[in-house]
Design an enzyme around this catalytic site. Structure first.
Site, PDB file in Angstrom:
ATOM      1  N   ASN A  63      45.500   0.351  65.983  1.00 20.81           N
ATOM      2  CA  ASN A  63      46.394   1.434  66.371  1.00 20.81           C
ATOM      3  C   ASN A  63      47.066   1.901  65.082  1.00 20.81           C
ATOM      4  N   VAL A  64      46.678   3.071  64.595  1.00 20.99           N
ATOM      5  CA  VAL A  64      47.165   3.494  63.271  1.00 20.99           C
ATOM      6  C   VAL A  64      48.682   3.659  63.220  1.00 20.99           C
ATOM      7  N   ASN A  90      41.395  10.178  59.726  1.00 19.80           N
ATOM      8  CA  ASN A  90      40.890  11.186  60.672  1.00 19.80           C
ATOM      9  C   ASN A  90      41.463  11.044  62.083  1.00 19.80           C
ATOM     10  N   SER A 142      44.799  20.460  59.621  1.00 19.58           N
ATOM     11  CA  SER A 142      44.279  21.375  60.641  1.00 19.58           C
ATOM     12  C   SER A 142      44.693  22.792  60.275  1.00 19.58           C
ATOM     13  N   TYR A 155      52.281  18.778  66.753  1.00 19.77           N
ATOM     14  CA  TYR A 155      51.007  18.659  66.026  1.00 19.77           C
ATOM     15  C   TYR A 155      51.054  19.459  64.711  1.00 19.77           C
ATOM     16  N   ALA A 156      51.596  20.676  64.792  1.00 16.06           N
ATOM     17  CA  ALA A 156      51.676  21.515  63.579  1.00 16.06           C
ATOM     18  C   ALA A 156      52.584  20.860  62.548  1.00 16.06           C
ATOM     19  N   ALA A 157      53.689  20.261  63.023  1.00 16.30           N
ATOM     20  CA  ALA A 157      54.613  19.585  62.101  1.00 16.30           C
ATOM     21  C   ALA A 157      53.896  18.430  61.400  1.00 16.30           C
ATOM     22  N   LYS A 159      50.597  18.003  60.976  1.00 17.02           N
ATOM     23  CA  LYS A 159      49.487  18.450  60.132  1.00 17.02           C
ATOM     24  C   LYS A 159      49.973  19.177  58.872  1.00 17.02           C
TER      25      LYS A 159
HETATM   26  N1  CAA Z   1      48.478  32.505  71.851  1.00 13.43           N
HETATM   27  C1  CAA Z   1      49.338  33.369  72.431  1.00 13.43           C
HETATM   28  N2  CAA Z   1      49.938  33.110  73.608  1.00 13.43           N
HETATM   29  C2  CAA Z   1      49.629  31.964  74.229  1.00 13.43           C
HETATM   30  C3  CAA Z   1      48.754  31.035  73.693  1.00 13.43           C
HETATM   31  C4  CAA Z   1      48.158  31.349  72.436  1.00 13.43           C
HETATM   32  N3  CAA Z   1      47.335  30.525  71.826  1.00 13.43           N
HETATM   33  N4  CAA Z   1      48.699  29.972  74.535  1.00 13.43           N
HETATM   34  C5  CAA Z   1      49.494  30.242  75.562  1.00 13.43           C
HETATM   35  N5  CAA Z   1      50.072  31.455  75.393  1.00 13.43           N
HETATM   36  C6  CAA Z   1      50.994  32.157  76.275  1.00 13.43           C
HETATM   37  C7  CAA Z   1      50.424  32.271  77.701  1.00 13.43           C
HETATM   38  O1  CAA Z   1      49.557  33.391  77.798  1.00 13.43           O
HETATM   39  C8  CAA Z   1      51.690  32.427  78.521  1.00 13.43           C
HETATM   40  O2  CAA Z   1      52.187  33.748  78.389  1.00 13.43           O
HETATM   41  P1  CAA Z   1      53.018  34.420  79.598  1.00 13.43           P
HETATM   42  O3  CAA Z   1      54.242  33.563  79.797  1.00 13.43           O
HETATM   43  O4  CAA Z   1      53.309  35.777  79.076  1.00 13.43           O
HETATM   44  O5  CAA Z   1      52.089  34.366  80.764  1.00 13.43           O
HETATM   45  C9  CAA Z   1      52.682  31.522  77.795  1.00 13.43           C
HETATM   46  O6  CAA Z   1      52.163  31.379  76.449  1.00 13.43           O
HETATM   47  C10 CAA Z   1      52.782  30.166  78.447  1.00 13.43           C
HETATM   48  O7  CAA Z   1      51.472  29.617  78.535  1.00 13.43           O
HETATM   49  P2  CAA Z   1      51.014  28.732  79.791  1.00 13.43           P
HETATM   50  O8  CAA Z   1      51.199  29.527  81.073  1.00 13.43           O
HETATM   51  O9  CAA Z   1      49.641  28.197  79.525  1.00 13.43           O
HETATM   52  O10 CAA Z   1      52.126  27.595  79.753  1.00 13.43           O
HETATM   53  P3  CAA Z   1      52.014  26.089  80.144  1.00 13.43           P
HETATM   54  O11 CAA Z   1      53.363  25.521  79.972  1.00 13.43           O
HETATM   55  O12 CAA Z   1      51.302  25.915  81.431  1.00 13.43           O
HETATM   56  O13 CAA Z   1      51.017  25.463  79.025  1.00 13.43           O
HETATM   57  C11 CAA Z   1      50.245  24.931  76.844  1.00 13.43           C
HETATM   58  C12 CAA Z   1      51.341  25.594  77.662  1.00 13.43           C
HETATM   59  C13 CAA Z   1      50.150  23.433  77.188  1.00 13.43           C
HETATM   60  C14 CAA Z   1      50.638  25.088  75.381  1.00 13.43           C
HETATM   61  C15 CAA Z   1      48.888  25.595  77.157  1.00 13.43           C
HETATM   62  O14 CAA Z   1      49.009  27.010  77.036  1.00 13.43           O
HETATM   63  C16 CAA Z   1      47.814  25.126  76.217  1.00 13.43           C
HETATM   64  O15 CAA Z   1      47.252  24.039  76.379  1.00 13.43           O
HETATM   65  N6  CAA Z   1      47.504  25.934  75.185  1.00 13.43           N
HETATM   66  C17 CAA Z   1      46.570  25.560  74.154  1.00 13.43           C
HETATM   67  C18 CAA Z   1      47.269  24.914  72.990  1.00 13.43           C
HETATM   68  C19 CAA Z   1      46.315  24.754  71.857  1.00 13.43           C
HETATM   69  O16 CAA Z   1      45.839  25.733  71.298  1.00 13.43           O
HETATM   70  N7  CAA Z   1      45.979  23.503  71.500  1.00 13.43           N
HETATM   71  C20 CAA Z   1      45.039  23.217  70.489  1.00 13.43           C
HETATM   72  C21 CAA Z   1      44.285  21.948  70.863  1.00 13.43           C
HETATM   73  S1  CAA Z   1      42.907  21.616  69.767  1.00 13.43           S
HETATM   74  C22 CAA Z   1      43.648  21.048  68.386  1.00 13.43           C
HETATM   75  O17 CAA Z   1      44.809  20.766  68.333  1.00 13.43           O
HETATM   76  C23 CAA Z   1      42.787  20.889  67.200  1.00 13.43           C
HETATM   77  C24 CAA Z   1      43.307  21.649  66.079  1.00 13.43           C
HETATM   78  O18 CAA Z   1      43.733  21.075  65.075  1.00 13.43           O
HETATM   79  C25 CAA Z   1      43.235  23.100  66.086  1.00 13.43           C
HETATM   80  P1  NAI Z   2      38.734  13.186  69.101  1.00 14.60           P
HETATM   81  O1  NAI Z   2      39.767  13.139  70.148  1.00 14.60           O
HETATM   82  O2  NAI Z   2      37.307  13.438  69.466  1.00 14.60           O
HETATM   83  O3  NAI Z   2      38.786  11.841  68.214  1.00 14.60           O
HETATM   84  C1  NAI Z   2      39.989  11.302  67.793  1.00 14.60           C
HETATM   85  C2  NAI Z   2      39.817   9.806  67.663  1.00 14.60           C
HETATM   86  O4  NAI Z   2      41.062   9.237  67.223  1.00 14.60           O
HETATM   87  C3  NAI Z   2      39.457   9.119  68.980  1.00 14.60           C
HETATM   88  O5  NAI Z   2      38.335   8.282  68.796  1.00 14.60           O
HETATM   89  C4  NAI Z   2      40.709   8.301  69.312  1.00 14.60           C
HETATM   90  O6  NAI Z   2      40.433   7.100  70.019  1.00 14.60           O
HETATM   91  C5  NAI Z   2      41.254   8.012  67.928  1.00 14.60           C
HETATM   92  N1  NAI Z   2      42.669   7.668  67.977  1.00 14.60           N
HETATM   93  C6  NAI Z   2      43.671   8.316  68.638  1.00 14.60           C
HETATM   94  N2  NAI Z   2      44.820   7.673  68.483  1.00 14.60           N
HETATM   95  C7  NAI Z   2      44.579   6.595  67.686  1.00 14.60           C
HETATM   96  C8  NAI Z   2      45.383   5.564  67.168  1.00 14.60           C
HETATM   97  N3  NAI Z   2      46.691   5.491  67.462  1.00 14.60           N
HETATM   98  N4  NAI Z   2      44.802   4.635  66.376  1.00 14.60           N
HETATM   99  C9  NAI Z   2      43.478   4.698  66.101  1.00 14.60           C
HETATM  100  N5  NAI Z   2      42.673   5.649  66.573  1.00 14.60           N
HETATM  101  C10 NAI Z   2      43.212   6.594  67.348  1.00 14.60           C
HETATM  102  O7  NAI Z   2      39.256  14.289  68.067  1.00 14.60           O
HETATM  103  P2  NAI Z   2      38.528  15.097  66.913  1.00 14.60           P
HETATM  104  O8  NAI Z   2      38.464  16.495  67.338  1.00 14.60           O
HETATM  105  O9  NAI Z   2      37.309  14.393  66.461  1.00 14.60           O
HETATM  106  O10 NAI Z   2      39.665  15.017  65.781  1.00 14.60           O
HETATM  107  C11 NAI Z   2      39.533  14.284  64.581  1.00 14.60           C
HETATM  108  C12 NAI Z   2      40.633  14.740  63.646  1.00 14.60           C
HETATM  109  O11 NAI Z   2      40.455  16.116  63.338  1.00 14.60           O
HETATM  110  C13 NAI Z   2      42.050  14.645  64.232  1.00 14.60           C
HETATM  111  O12 NAI Z   2      42.955  14.255  63.233  1.00 14.60           O
HETATM  112  C14 NAI Z   2      42.342  16.058  64.675  1.00 14.60           C
HETATM  113  O13 NAI Z   2      43.732  16.298  64.717  1.00 14.60           O
HETATM  114  C15 NAI Z   2      41.658  16.819  63.579  1.00 14.60           C
HETATM  115  N6  NAI Z   2      41.331  18.182  63.909  1.00 14.60           N
HETATM  116  C16 NAI Z   2      40.530  18.475  64.976  1.00 14.60           C
HETATM  117  C17 NAI Z   2      40.226  19.783  65.260  1.00 14.60           C
HETATM  118  C18 NAI Z   2      39.396  20.166  66.429  1.00 14.60           C
HETATM  119  O14 NAI Z   2      39.377  21.366  66.732  1.00 14.60           O
HETATM  120  N7  NAI Z   2      38.694  19.260  67.089  1.00 14.60           N
HETATM  121  C19 NAI Z   2      40.727  20.886  64.417  1.00 14.60           C
HETATM  122  C20 NAI Z   2      41.561  20.455  63.323  1.00 14.60           C
HETATM  123  C21 NAI Z   2      41.832  19.148  63.076  1.00 14.60           C
END
Ligand code: CAA
Ligand code: NAI
Length: 247
Positions: A63-64, A90, A142, A155-157, A159
């Protein structure tokens, strides 16, 4: 000679997704790969599949976010292989929510794994790299770390914080022969992205000049380059692997 011949590489979070693909690539290039992951079931399965392909791979559960667990993992690696040459920080998690709804628990969980976890793992391997006068540390940031993203305060904070740590360590450790760099992937096809709402995935895809999401292999290729001797004069860099989102 293979690009990582006889190197010892710890890849955190390598049971799944991008890390798994990196483990496969590093193994093919001659490294002894340690899959350091929380997920025991997938970790053991990944170890078995890669070993069956003739690669030198070992799973160690960790667990990192827990420094004792990290120290124990690194101790096991040193006992078995005698050194650590490469660390890929990673492992990562998401706990997405709008700022108005995000709990302190969600905020802390992501900081603990995605930021403190990187600190814990890097500190734990440092002695071995310093002893050798050489090492490669790769931190996974990211696109969100520089661009921000709706729903990802925590997450943004983390990364963005990683980028600051990367540059600080590059300055502290460069003269000791240790390269520290970050890779900043764009949205990449793994479980982390498939958990997002479809409409958000479509929006993200539309932002990419190359008009597609990343594949785990795209990111693993960048890890491999930064882990190899080919990147020996690259230090403190953030390599964006995102199809051109960050320009
Ligand atoms: N850009 C602009 N607006 C957005 C948005 C986006 N990316 N995502 C959501 N919104 C807006 C919605 O359209 C909505 O607008 P209205 O209130 O005008 O309808 C408002 O924000 C609220 O959104 P939800 O109704 O979806 O609110 P919720 O509370 O049910 O869920 C949430 C919020 C959990 C953030 C959900 O929207 C969500 O999961 N969004 C995706 C978040 C995301 O991009 N995560 C990245 C995961 S992958 C990753 O993290 C890897 C990496 O490094 C990139
Ligand atoms: P994933 O969810 O497929 O893999 C993440 C791995 O991390 C899993 O195997 C999980 O068990 C392990 N893990 C989680 N918590 C842990 C902990 N406390 N200790 C040890 N291991 C743990 O995710 P993915 O997409 O492969 O992501 C890899 C990296 O890339 C992450 O740091 C993610 O934030 C980053 N990233 C991913 C993007 C995407 O779009 N998939 C975009 C930008 C960055």
């Amino acid at each position: 000679m293979k690009r990582l011949q006889d190197k010892v590489a710890i890849i955190t979070g390598a049971a799944n997704g991008i890390g798994y693909e990196a483990a496969r690539k590093f193994g093919k290039e001659g490294a002894n790969v340690v899959i350091a992951d929380f997920d025991e079931t997938k970790g053991l399965e990944s170890e078995e599949v890669l070993k069956a392909g003739g690669l030198s791979v070992r799973f160690v559960q960790v667990n990192v976010s827990d420094p004792e667990s990290v120290d124990e993992m690194v101790k096991q690696v040193i006992t078995e292989y005698g050194k650590v040459d490469i660390l890929v920080n990673n492992a990562g998690i998401t706990r997405d929510a709008m700022l108005s709804k995000m709990t302190l628990e969600q905020f802390k969980q992501v900081i603990d794994v995605n930021l403190t976890g990187v600190f814990n793992c890097t500190q734990a391997v440092l002695a071995s790299m310093l002893e050798q006068g050489k090492g490669k540390i790769i931190n996974t940031s990211s696109v969100t770390g520089t661009y921000g993203n709706v729903g990802q305060t925590n997450y943004a904070a983390a990364k963005a914080g990683l980028i600051g740590m990367t540059k600080t360590w590059a300055k502290e450790l460069g003269r000791k022969g240790i390269n520290v760099n970050a890779v900043a992937p764009g949205f990449t096809e793994t479980a982390m992205v498939s958990a997002m709402p479809d409409k958000v995935i479509d929006k993200m895809k539309a932002m990419v000049p190359m008009n597609r999401l990343g594949k785990p292999e795209d990111i693993a290729n960048a890890y491999l380059f930064l882990a190899s001797d080919e990147s020996d004069y690259i230090n403190g860099h953030v390599l964006h692997v995102d199809g051109g989102i960050m320009m």
